[in-house]
Design an enzyme around this catalytic site. Structure first.
Site, PDB file in Angstrom:
ATOM      1  N   ASP A 125      -4.494 -12.653   3.683  1.00  0.00           N
ATOM      2  CA  ASP A 125      -5.759 -12.224   4.268  1.00  0.00           C
ATOM      3  C   ASP A 125      -6.962 -12.611   3.426  1.00  0.00           C
ATOM      4  O   ASP A 125      -8.092 -12.289   3.802  1.00  0.00           O
ATOM      5  CB  ASP A 125      -5.756 -10.718   4.541  1.00  0.00           C
TER       6      ASP A 125
ATOM      7  N   HIS B  36      -6.475  -7.165  -0.464  1.00  0.00           N
ATOM      8  CA  HIS B  36      -6.581  -5.736  -0.748  1.00  0.00           C
ATOM      9  C   HIS B  36      -5.715  -5.383  -1.959  1.00  0.00           C
ATOM     10  O   HIS B  36      -4.637  -5.947  -2.145  1.00  0.00           O
ATOM     11  CB  HIS B  36      -6.121  -4.902   0.455  1.00  0.00           C
TER      12      HIS B  36
ATOM     13  N   HIS C  64       0.820  -1.221   0.000  1.00  0.00           N
ATOM     14  CA  HIS C  64       0.000   0.000   0.000  1.00  0.00           C
ATOM     15  C   HIS C  64       0.850   1.266   0.000  1.00  0.00           C
ATOM     16  O   HIS C  64       0.312   2.354  -0.240  1.00  0.00           O
ATOM     17  CB  HIS C  64      -0.922   0.020   1.223  1.00  0.00           C
TER      18      HIS C  64
ATOM     19  N   ASP D 107      -2.839 -10.580  -2.356  1.00  0.00           N
ATOM     20  CA  ASP D 107      -3.429 -10.028  -1.137  1.00  0.00           C
ATOM     21  C   ASP D 107      -4.885  -9.648  -1.404  1.00  0.00           C
ATOM     22  O   ASP D 107      -5.238  -9.213  -2.502  1.00  0.00           O
ATOM     23  CB  ASP D 107      -2.635  -8.799  -0.694  1.00  0.00           C
TER      24      ASP D 107
END
Length: 818
Positions: free
Chosen positions: A664, A575, A537, A573
């Site tokens: 995740d 996200h 990120h 991931d």
């Protein structure tokens, strides 16, 4: 002469003029020197100003950083204050409701008590009269029985005396044999009289016991009434009830007062058990045990009242006044007692203290997951391991791997100093990105004998400023560095830092860079970066989403510095890696592919839509597979890998592959809420090892369920070590939402070799064929439908699987022979 004089005059004038010019030149030189000195002074001032400006810029950056942190804390404090105010208002409303409800209950209870007391007074007097009459009758019976016993005893003694006197008087006159018979006959009569007498005594004792039980029960029912209100219980008293003295009893009944916590009078039952022991003098000894049982799980306590160890005679002397205690301390208002809780070490969710297992993930309260990783039993305490044989096998393999040369081993990067990065501020819930994530993975690898053992460790170093500048701006680097001067700070409300966070971020980036260089140069076969904080990120300027420096971008830069021309970054991931996409969206040498939850931009961070394909000449080098909902699982990911990821990756032909491995999306993760298993992660890793000659670096990103992240990471590392996945998923059928996501992807002409999956039922002149066709984008409108239809029907008739039909259709549309 005149001419010479004129010439001399002119020369003199010229000399004067020359002197004036020299003086002017000298004055100009002086001015120039003054100007130069002023310039020197200005340069010095300019340098001082530049230094001052630099100091001011540093101060400004520090102030901006502090302001951002303060603003974030202010926003969070405001949000928390609003939440607390709402909670306080709700609690006040609940308190008012509870007070009103308790007052109503108290009034109703008082009314019931009064009615109950009246009923007891009316019924009790009638019962007392009956019992007294029965008692009088029984006493009369006892008196008559005693008189009969006395008369029988007197008559028997007189009769025996007469017998002995007759024997003595006529002993000489009587024959011995008749006397013996007469004595035996008299003895039999005596024995029968004694047996009848014993029977009468027994009946008397039973009557006494029955009368005692009746009196004791009446005494208990008339004088004990439990009032259940909140957690206080009191004894209601009924005066003006007396009993006559019972002189024939020797009894000490114990009066008990029951105090219930949260109980009700419905949950009380009284049972009297009487034991009668026959004494030597034929007097009954009677013990009465009052047993009060609390049912329905109510916790009860028995405590002695003020009338303990009192006989009925003492109670009679007290005239029935049994409760002198003051009821002024009874408060019906329910108090809000703090509830003891504990946070699950596996998923961090809160549980009530009485629970042994987490109500979300089922992990034991004293789980040993930080000691044995996912191999620790979730149903037992810390020392229990699910599979001891796995640990032994790992140890044996570890002992055999010491002789293998390092370039044939899987390299693992790990440093305990990365565990120092943690949230300082204590909040109502533990932060999901916590040091236990690395501890659980390391414990799993150690228990399985993988690392240390079968993997080659590399030493950690801090990334240099120059290496970071290849992917980040000065603003990102300095803001992260400034966090080391603060005990606690926040880049965003969810991205924390402490004084050791900058060091942990530099170590993580340095490990990733060294692993990429070692793998590409051949010093290691492949590698796994067990690092934190995560990085995908973190963008060019900003740290966000738990990420400080972009580890995958740093590794890609290091691989290119080592000689790799094209690098693939695959991000699974849950996200979207908005930071990695921002860094490389204009770069044709790095292909970024991400599979993530998007849900129309509603899922964090909101980026990663399918139309985001790159910019400024880098179009087509960003590929996003945005899932439209959660709960996507192995079949969805494998399906997307087979039909989207691998075709594009093979067309790109990377020299080096980096996996941003966030776990995740794993089953049980509290943030991702998806359903990918370790088998799915292992198979995706196996598919990616076919690229770039197996030069693969796996970098840990997210993942917040310790059992899921540790089991998934172990499965991935086993594939890197050369093991096959436990189960190979073939001919997968994706979910409806997953299939729709893949069907909606449209990359235009960016990837000519990529084939779209089209539903034949959507084409014109379509028959109801329930299959899919794999077609290249530029040729969709160039192939007659009749040819497609006939070919697909032929393939279906031959029993070809759907995946084969897709590939065959693509080859057919390209004009290749099947």
């Amino acid at each position: 002469m005149d001419d010479s004089g004129a010439i001399l005059g002119q020369l003199s004038a010229l000399k004067d003029m020359l002197d004036l010019v020299n003086e002017e030149i000298e004055a100009n030189f002086q001015i120039t020197r003054d100007i130069e000195s002023e310039i020197v002074k200005c340069s010095e001032i300019e340098r001082n100003l530049a230094a001052r400006e630099s100091d001011l810029m540093k101060s400004m950056y520090m102030l901006q950083f502090e302001i951002k942190g303060l603003m974030a804390m202010n926003d969070e404090s405001r949000t928390r204050r609003e939440c607390l105010q709402k909670e306080l208002s709700c609690m006040k409303m609940k308190q008012d409701e509870i007070l009103e409800r308790m007052n109503n209950k108290r009034e109703a209870f008082s009314t019931l008590c009064l009615e109950f007391q009246k009923g007891v007074d009316e019924e009790g007097r009638g019962k007392v009269g009956k019992l007294l009459a029965e008692k009088e009758y029984l006493e009369n019976e006892v008196h008559q029985l005693k008189r009969k016993i006395n008369s029988l005893q007197n008559s028997m003694s007189d009769f025996v005396q007469e017998i002995f006197e007759g024997i003595d008087a006529y002993n000489s006159e009587l024959v011995l044999l008749p006397v013996r018979f007469l004595v035996d006959e008299r003895k039999g009569q005596i024995k029968s009289g004694n047996s009848e007498n014993d029977k009468l005594v027994k009946d008397i004792n039973e009557l006494k016991a029955t009368l005692l039980v009746c009196l004791q029960q009446f005494h208990h029912d008339s004088h004990t009434s439990i009032r259940a209100k909140g957690k206080h219980q009191r004894i209601c008293r009924f005066n003006h009830v007396s009993f006559p003295r019972l002189s024939f009893l020797s009894l000490k009944p114990v009066c008990r007062m029951v105090v219930l916590e949260g109980g009700h009078t419905d949950h009380k039952s009284v049972s009297n058990t009487m034991q009668i022991n026959q004494l030597g003098n034929a007097e009954p000894h009677i013990n009465i045990h009052d047993q009060i049982a609390l049912t329905n799980g109510m916790a009860g306590k028995m405590c002695s009242g003020k009338h303990e160890d009192m006989t009925l005679e003492d109670i009679y002397d007290k005239d029935g006044d049994y409760d002198e205690e003051d009821d002024s301390d009874w408060e019906p208002v329910e108090k809000h007692m703090p509830i003891a809780t504990w946070f699950c070490v596996n998923c961090t969710l809160v549980n009530i203290d009485d629970a042994i297992y987490c109500h979300i993930c089922g992990e034991h309260k004293e789980s040993g997951i930080l000691r044995h990783g996912f191999l620790a039993s979730s149903l037992h305490e810390a020392e229990s391991v699910m599979n001891k044989s796995l640990e032994q096998n790992g140890n044996s393999e570890a002992s055999c791997s010491q002789s293998i040369s390092p370039h044939k081993l899987t390299a693992v990067g790990f440093d305990e100093r990365m565990l120092l990065h943690s949230e300082v501020e204590r909040k109502s819930h533990p932060h999901p990105e916590r040091p236990d994530r690395l501890r659980a993975i390391a414990a799993s690898l150690a228990t399985a004998g993988i690392f240390p053992g079968r993997c080659h460790p590399i030493s950690a170093r801090e990334i240099t400023r120059e290496e970071l500048l290849a992917v980040h701006s000065v603003e990102n680097i300095e803001s992260v560095e400034l966090s080391s001067q603060c005990v606690s700070s926040y880049f965003t409300p969810d991205t924390y830092a402490n004084k050791d966070s900058a060091l942990a971020a530099r170590l993580a980036a340095g490990l990733c860079a060294d692993l990429a260089s070692a793998i590409y140069s051949g010093r290691a076969k492949n590698g796994f970066a067990l690092v934190r904080p995560p990085g995908h990120h973190a963008g060019v300027k900003h740290a966000m989403g738990f990420c400080l420096h972009n580890n995958a971008a740093v590794a890609a830069s290091a691989a290119q510095a080592a000689g790799a021309k094209k690098v693939l970054i695959l991000d699974w991931d849950v996200h979207h890696g908005n930071g990695t996409q921002e860094i490389y969206e204009q770069n044709k040498t790095v292909l970024y592919i991400s599979l993530h939850r998007h849900e129309g931009g509603k899922f964090y961070p909101g980026t990663g839509a399918a139309h985001e394909v790159g910019s400024m000449g880098g179009e087509g080098y960003c590929v996003n597979v945005p899932w439209s909902r959660g709960e996507v699982g192995d079949n969805d990911y494998i399906f997307a890998f087979e039909h989207i990821v691998l075709p594009i990756a093979r067309e790109f032909a990377p020299d080096f592959t980096i996996i941003s491995a966030g776990f995740d999306a794993a089953r049980g993760d509290p943030l991702g809420c998806c359903d990918v298993t370790p088998v799915g992660y292992a198979q995706m890793t196996k598919m990616l090892t076919s690229l770039s000659r197996g030069k693969v670096l796996v970098i840990l990103e997210g993942g917040y369920n310790l059992r899921s992240i540790s089991s998934s990471a172990t499965a991935v590392i086993k594939v890197l070590l050369g093991e096959n996945p436990e189960i190979m998923l073939e001919n997968v059928v994706p979910s409806k939402s997953g299939l729709r996501t893949v069907l909606d992807l449209n990359f235009g002409n960016h990837h000519p070799s990529l084939c779209h999956i089209l539903d034949l039922t959507k084409l014109e002149e379509k028959p109801p064929l329930n299959c899919f066709l794999y077609l290249p984008c530029p040729l969709i409108n160039q192939v007659p439908f009749s040819q497609i239809q006939s070919k697909v029907q032929l393939l279906i008739a031959s029993g070809t699987s759907h995946s084969s039909i897709m590939l065959s259709g693509a080859n057919y549309c390209k004009g290749e022979r099947l």
